[in-house]
Write an enzyme that holds these catalytic residues in place. Structure first.
Site, PDB file in Angstrom:
ATOM      1  N   LYS A  35       0.841  -1.204   0.000  1.00 39.13           N
ATOM      2  CA  LYS A  35       0.000   0.000   0.000  1.00 39.13           C
ATOM      3  C   LYS A  35       0.877   1.257   0.000  1.00 39.13           C
ATOM      4  O   LYS A  35       2.091   1.166   0.247  1.00 39.13           O
ATOM      5  CB  LYS A  35      -0.914  -0.022   1.218  1.00 39.13           C
ATOM      6  N   TYR A 257      19.786  28.736   9.705  1.00 34.19           N
ATOM      7  CA  TYR A 257      18.702  29.605  10.171  1.00 34.19           C
ATOM      8  C   TYR A 257      18.590  29.576  11.695  1.00 34.19           C
ATOM      9  O   TYR A 257      18.731  28.518  12.318  1.00 34.19           O
ATOM     10  CB  TYR A 257      17.367  29.142   9.587  1.00 34.19           C
TER      11      TYR A 257
HETATM   12  C1  LIG Z   1      -0.547  -1.872   6.623  1.00 35.44           C
HETATM   13  C2  LIG Z   1      -1.156  -3.145   7.044  1.00 35.44           C
HETATM   14  C3  LIG Z   1      -0.342  -4.241   7.356  1.00 35.44           C
HETATM   15  C4  LIG Z   1       1.165  -4.144   7.388  1.00 35.44           C
HETATM   16  O1  LIG Z   1       1.540  -3.499   8.579  1.00 35.44           O
HETATM   17  P1  LIG Z   1       3.102  -3.314   8.938  1.00 35.44           P
HETATM   18  O2  LIG Z   1       3.079  -2.729  10.300  1.00 35.44           O
HETATM   19  O3  LIG Z   1       3.630  -2.352   7.938  1.00 35.44           O
HETATM   20  O4  LIG Z   1       3.698  -4.640   8.850  1.00 35.44           O
HETATM   21  C5  LIG Z   1      -0.964  -5.430   7.678  1.00 35.44           C
HETATM   22  N1  LIG Z   1      -2.315  -5.529   7.702  1.00 35.44           N
HETATM   23  C6  LIG Z   1      -3.114  -4.503   7.409  1.00 35.44           C
HETATM   24  C7  LIG Z   1      -4.578  -4.677   7.467  1.00 35.44           C
HETATM   25  C8  LIG Z   1      -2.570  -3.275   7.087  1.00 35.44           C
HETATM   26  O5  LIG Z   1      -3.377  -2.248   6.794  1.00 35.44           O
END
Ligand SMILES: *Cc1c(COP(=O)(O)O)cnc(C)c1O
Length: 366
Positions: A35, A257
């Site tokens: 994702k 800065y």
């Molecule tokens: C993003 C996600 C994961 C992966 O989580 P990580 O902490 O990056 O391993 C697993 N399951 C679901 C439903 C997610 O949304």
């Protein structure tokens, strides 16, 4: 010459990290979570590293289309399911598996004319209180789904809120186990933290499908308790730039800065072609580590939009053109974990990867 900054993506490291996930749960199948455009890496850039996964999980339908366009024929799972009825047409057309976490999604499925029945992940809210059916409502949702001709099979799924920390997962496992007792179907519970910390000694956590995300991208889910070296994970993203100017500071002179850093002794400063407009966090304090030609040094003064200033005093051989690793792999096998920078910024590796700026030229490492 373009401004000397680039990001490198390492698909071979991703393959290694996914193999680490599989080794922690050898009896389970592996969803590679891609994702957010593969956690900021670019789905197309990491694709070669995904070959060892059993499925690809994401939540944006456009990303699912990209994964199919790349030639992935295996399972693709939508982690948040469908947002509106016509999304189901894409699921049917591209053979996407999808999560169901509320009744309107079951209504849409019941009204959907499908060519082939769908693989559904039914999500339980076992305590995180974001998505899913409460344990008391789960069985009736399962019964309704299992009566639909549109459904091929149902995987029982939940998400763990504290797999990385002190509270742990016992309370959620208990809720999940009690509410799914005697229900048939595969099970899926584990994110990265659960894969590394809990799966090796608990078959209930392994289930049938694990869902590693962040560990695949070379960030430790429970840093600073354990770092990537402890978990044998490798960086999948390197952000590197070069030194474009040198300054000599006299005792009492300041840099950057707000004059936030004042030299307490004569110093040699390198100016690096990387700033917060490249995705490097502005909030990190002086002392945040960098690698210069593979050797550790530190930021001095404030991060600005296009530049960072670093201490070259202990590195007399460094000069204009020296390579600066902001995170990831440096020369000669050196590594600066993204988790160290995230910690200095008061955040997590996830956020830094996802925030790599579009202006940074990004290449797949050869
Ligand atoms: C993003 C996600 C994961 C992966 O989580 P990580 O902490 O990056 O391993 C697993 N399951 C679901 C439903 C997610 O949304």
């Amino acid at each position: 010459m373009p401004r000397p900054i680039e990001a490198l993506i390492h698909p071979d490291a991703l393959a290694h990290n996914l193999a680490r996930a599989r080794a922690a749960a050898p009896d389970a199948k592996v969803w590679a979570v891609v994702k957010a455009n593969a956690y900021g890496h670019g789905i197309e850039r990491v694709y070669a590293g995904l070959a060892g996964a059993d499925g690809i999980a994401l939540l944006d339908l456009a990303e699912a289309e990209r994964v199919r366009a790349l030639g992935w024929r295996g399972p693709v799972l939508l982690l948040e399911g469908c947002f509106e009825a016509r999304d189901l047409e894409l699921c049917s057309r591209l053979n996407l598996w999808h999560t169901v976490h509320h009744d309107a999604q079951i209504d849409m499925l019941a009204a959907h004319k499908t060519h082939a029945p769908h693989h559904v992940f039914l999500k339980m809210n076992s305590g995180m209180n974001r998505l899913g059916y409460a344990p008391a409502a789960y069985r009736s949702a399962w019964l309704r789904l299992s009566g639909l001709t549109q459904v091929e099979d149902i995987t029982l799924m939940t998400h763990l809120s504290d797999a990385d920390g002190a509270r742990g997962i016992a309370h959620q496992l208990e809720a999940f186990d009690a509410a799914t007792e005697n229900l048939p179907g595969d099970r899926s519970l584990a994110n990265s933290a659960a894969v590394l910390r809990h799966a090796p000694h608990d078959p209930r956590v392994r289930g049938d499908w694990i869902r590693p995300g962040i560990m695949s991208y070379g960030s430790s889910p429970d840093y600073p308790e354990h770092d990537i070296a402890h978990w044998d994970l490798r960086p999948t993203m390197t952000l590197r730039a070069r030194i474009i100017a040198i300054q000599a500071l006299a005792t009492g002179a300041s840099v950057g800065y707000g004059s936030s850093y004042v030299a307490e002794r004569p110093m040699r400063i390198g100016v690096v072609a990387c700033g917060y407009a490249d995705g490097y966090p502005r909030v990190v304090p002086s002392g945040t580590p960098v690698l210069i030609d593979g050797m550790r040094s530190a930021i001095v003064g404030r991060v600005s939009m296009d530049m960072i200033t670093v201490d070259l005093t202990p590195l007399p051989a460094a000069g204009i053109g020296s390579e600066v690793t902001l995170w990831g792999n440096g020369p000669n096998g050196s590594v600066l974990a993204i988790d160290e920078i995230a910690r200095a910024a008061g955040t997590v590796g996830y956020e830094l990867m996802c925030a790599l700026a579009p202006r940074v030229p990004t290449h797949v490492a050869s």
